[in-house]
Design an enzyme around this catalytic site. Structure first.
Site, PDB file in Angstrom:
ATOM      1  N   HIS A   1      -7.090  -1.217   2.415  1.00  9.21           N
ATOM      2  CA  HIS A   1      -7.726  -2.205   3.299  1.00  9.21           C
ATOM      3  C   HIS A   1      -6.863  -2.360   4.548  1.00  9.21           C
ATOM      4  O   HIS A   1      -5.640  -2.482   4.449  1.00  9.21           O
ATOM      5  CB  HIS A   1      -7.828  -3.520   2.527  1.00  9.21           C
TER       6      HIS A   1
ATOM      7  N   ASP B   1      -2.947  -8.387   6.987  1.00 12.30           N
ATOM      8  CA  ASP B   1      -2.061  -8.908   5.934  1.00 12.30           C
ATOM      9  C   ASP B   1      -1.636  -7.800   4.972  1.00 12.30           C
ATOM     10  O   ASP B   1      -0.703  -7.984   4.188  1.00 12.30           O
ATOM     11  CB  ASP B   1      -2.703 -10.085   5.178  1.00 12.30           C
TER      12      ASP B   1
ATOM     13  N   HIS C   1     -14.054  -6.925   1.470  1.00 12.38           N
ATOM     14  CA  HIS C   1     -14.913  -7.690   2.336  1.00 12.38           C
ATOM     15  C   HIS C   1     -14.966  -7.150   3.750  1.00 12.38           C
ATOM     16  O   HIS C   1     -15.559  -7.782   4.637  1.00 12.38           O
ATOM     17  CB  HIS C   1     -14.451  -9.161   2.350  1.00 12.38           C
TER      18      HIS C   1
ATOM     19  N   ASP D   1      -8.675  -6.793  -1.866  1.00 15.03           N
ATOM     20  CA  ASP D   1      -8.816  -8.254  -1.813  1.00 15.03           C
ATOM     21  C   ASP D   1      -9.612  -8.821  -2.997  1.00 15.03           C
ATOM     22  O   ASP D   1      -9.487 -10.014  -3.319  1.00 15.03           O
ATOM     23  CB  ASP D   1      -9.536  -8.665  -0.523  1.00 15.03           C
TER      24      ASP D   1
ATOM     25  N   TYR E   1     -11.008 -18.742  -3.346  1.00 14.46           N
ATOM     26  CA  TYR E   1     -10.873 -17.452  -2.650  1.00 14.46           C
ATOM     27  C   TYR E   1     -12.246 -16.775  -2.543  1.00 14.46           C
ATOM     28  O   TYR E   1     -12.667 -16.325  -1.479  1.00 14.46           O
ATOM     29  CB  TYR E   1      -9.896 -16.604  -3.454  1.00 14.46           C
TER      30      TYR E   1
ATOM     31  N   HIS F   1      -3.774  -9.960  -3.514  1.00 18.27           N
ATOM     32  CA  HIS F   1      -3.257 -11.329  -3.364  1.00 18.27           C
ATOM     33  C   HIS F   1      -3.175 -11.984  -4.742  1.00 18.27           C
ATOM     34  O   HIS F   1      -4.098 -11.850  -5.556  1.00 18.27           O
ATOM     35  CB  HIS F   1      -4.185 -12.204  -2.515  1.00 18.27           C
TER      36      HIS F   1
ATOM     37  N   GLU G   1      -7.021  -4.795   6.958  1.00 14.39           N
ATOM     38  CA  GLU G   1      -6.726  -6.114   7.531  1.00 14.39           C
ATOM     39  C   GLU G   1      -5.210  -6.293   7.579  1.00 14.39           C
ATOM     40  O   GLU G   1      -4.463  -5.827   6.706  1.00 14.39           O
ATOM     41  CB  GLU G   1      -7.397  -7.240   6.719  1.00 14.39           C
TER      42      GLU G   1
ATOM     43  N   HIS H   1      -6.851 -17.869   8.513  1.00 14.37           N
ATOM     44  CA  HIS H   1      -7.959 -17.951   9.465  1.00 14.37           C
ATOM     45  C   HIS H   1      -9.019 -18.991   9.095  1.00 14.37           C
ATOM     46  O   HIS H   1     -10.193 -18.687   8.892  1.00 14.37           O
ATOM     47  CB  HIS H   1      -8.571 -16.590   9.793  1.00 14.37           C
TER      48      HIS H   1
HETATM   49 FE1  FEO Z   1      -8.935  -8.857   3.868  1.00 15.90          FE
HETATM   50 FE2  FEO Z   1      -6.147  -9.841   2.286  1.00 15.90          FE
HETATM   51  O1  FEO Z   1      -7.115  -9.104   3.672  1.00 15.90           O
END
Ligand code: FEO
Length: 397
Positions: free
Chosen positions: A78, A82, A145, A164, A192, A225, A80, A24
């Site tokens: 989380h 991903d 986040h 994250d 990041y 990640h 989100e 994004h």
């Molecule tokens: Fe906030 Fe890796 O997603």
């Protein structure tokens, strides 16, 4: 990729995305990973899932260890996409007894997937569940986040699964930071942080204080990640402390775009003057530099110097794009100035000044406008502006 044992009866079972290049608006030149972790205990528990199109990778990894239908619990640290993108398929396959999430996680899951029939179980900071030999204690990390974000801590393993936070966007066959070159990991970690977490710096400070206060015994930090911190977690904890205290160095960035080279030549003159005064400076041409790389450089810089010529009574589109992105990430504690060439109307400097004021960047100068091509006199003004910026940077320490 291969599953990786990270602790006794605890495995990395996520996916490596070697091909993704855009997150994004954040350029990830070396891909990323979507980390998921499986605890093999009396209650078999999967921590987070992966992006929807990596469902087969996750399944493949789970099947190397167990029959996935034997999974009892899911933990959604989380929401989100991903990390939760393949949740519907996993829940359909596994039919878990419980899906643990934070209070805001419950709300986000319902809003994303519209499945009130899922066996969601809300947990709050300090709540613990027993898996058998292992215990999981949850820690809500709101706005790190997303509102729903939380950590899972397994005291028996001294393991913090950190969602994250403390991650990096980098695809590797290795799973641990100590298996690769630390400098490169830190460059990815800084980028990041700068592009995802910097606007939440006060929350990062609170979180670090909370972790210290809880005296959590941690010897591994496993983010969602990138690579896992094994024994070297202090390196990233200290970096997050430094970054979230917004420590800066004597550094200025000249961020610019140009049409017919006039604004470029002004940028060179200003940067040269800053450098001559003993302040580190980087020229960042928006035509060839990605916005997310500039954000990494902004992390420790003190002065932002924006340059754009006037185009159609406005600024160049790449500068507009950059200012929009930067505004969202809320740089704090910077000083700034604007410059640019123009033909007949000359609104660009005013627009950049207003953008800086909107971001609480302290303006050092009304800005420097040059009609068409700079003269020697104009270059003298550029040099004076550079010297003024350098003096302000030095004044800050
Ligand atoms: Fe906030 Fe890796 O997603």
């Amino acid at each position: 990729m291969a599953i990786t044992k990270i602790k006794d009866d605890l495995y990395w079972v996520g996916a490596v995305d070697w091909d993704v290049r855009d997150f994004h608006g954040y350029a990830i030149y070396k891909g990323t990973t979507y980390n998921a972790y499986l605890a093999l205990d009396e209650k078999i528990t999967l921590f987070d899932t992966v992006k929807a199109n990596f469902y087969e990778d996750l399944l493949f990894h789970l099947r190397e260890l167990i029959d996935p239908t034997k999974i009892d619990y899911l933990v959604v640290n989380h929401v989100e996409m991903d990390h939760s993108g393949c949740l519907p398929k996993i829940i359909e396959l596994v039919k878990p007894e419980k899906v643990f999430c934070s209070p805001m996680g419950e709300k986000a899951l319902l809003e994303h997937f519209h499945r009130p029939d899922w066996p969601l179980q809300v947990v709050k900071s300090g709540d613990s569940i027993r898996l058998g030999k292992k215990t999981v204690t949850f820690l809500e990390t709101r706005m790190l986040h997303w509102p729903d974000s939380m950590f899972s801590y397994i005291p028996e393993d001294k393991l913090l699964i950190s969602s994250d936070a403390f991650g990096q966007h980098v695809a590797t066959a290795e799973r641990f930071v100590d298996e690769v070159e630390l400098g490169e990991v830190m460059r990815h970690a800084a980028k990041y942080y700068a592009n995802i977490l910097n606007l939440f710096a006060p929350n990062v400070q609170k979180l670090l204080a909370q972790v210290a206060e809880l005296k959590l015994d941690i010897d591994m930090v496993a983010p969602d990640h990138g690579l896992i911190w094994r024994g070297n977690q202090q390196v990233i904890l200290e970096a997050y402390d430094r970054w979230s205290r917004r420590e800066t160095t004597r550094k200025a960035l000249v961020i610019y775009d140009s049409m017919w080279h006039s604004t470029t030549s002004m940028a060179k003159a200003i940067a040269g003057a800053i450098s001559r005064e003993g302040v580190a400076v980087k020229m960042m041409n928006l035509a060839v530099t990605h916005r997310s790389d500039i954000l990494t450089e902004i992390l420790d810089c003190r002065a932002l110097v924006f340059g754009s010529p006037t185009l159609n009574n406005g600024i160049l589109p790449r500068m507009g794009d950059f200012l929009t992105y930067l505004k969202g990430l809320r740089p704090k504690g910077k000083v700034g100035a604007a410059f640019g060439s123009f033909g007949w109307s000359g609104e660009a400097v005013k627009i950049m000044n207003e953008a800086m004021e909107g971001m609480d960047v302290k303006l050092l100068d009304p800005g420097l406008k040059v009609r068409n091509v700079p003269t020697d006199e104009d270059f003298a003004k550029c040099k004076a502006l550079g010297a003024k910026i350098a003096a302000a940077v030095k004044e800050l320490g």
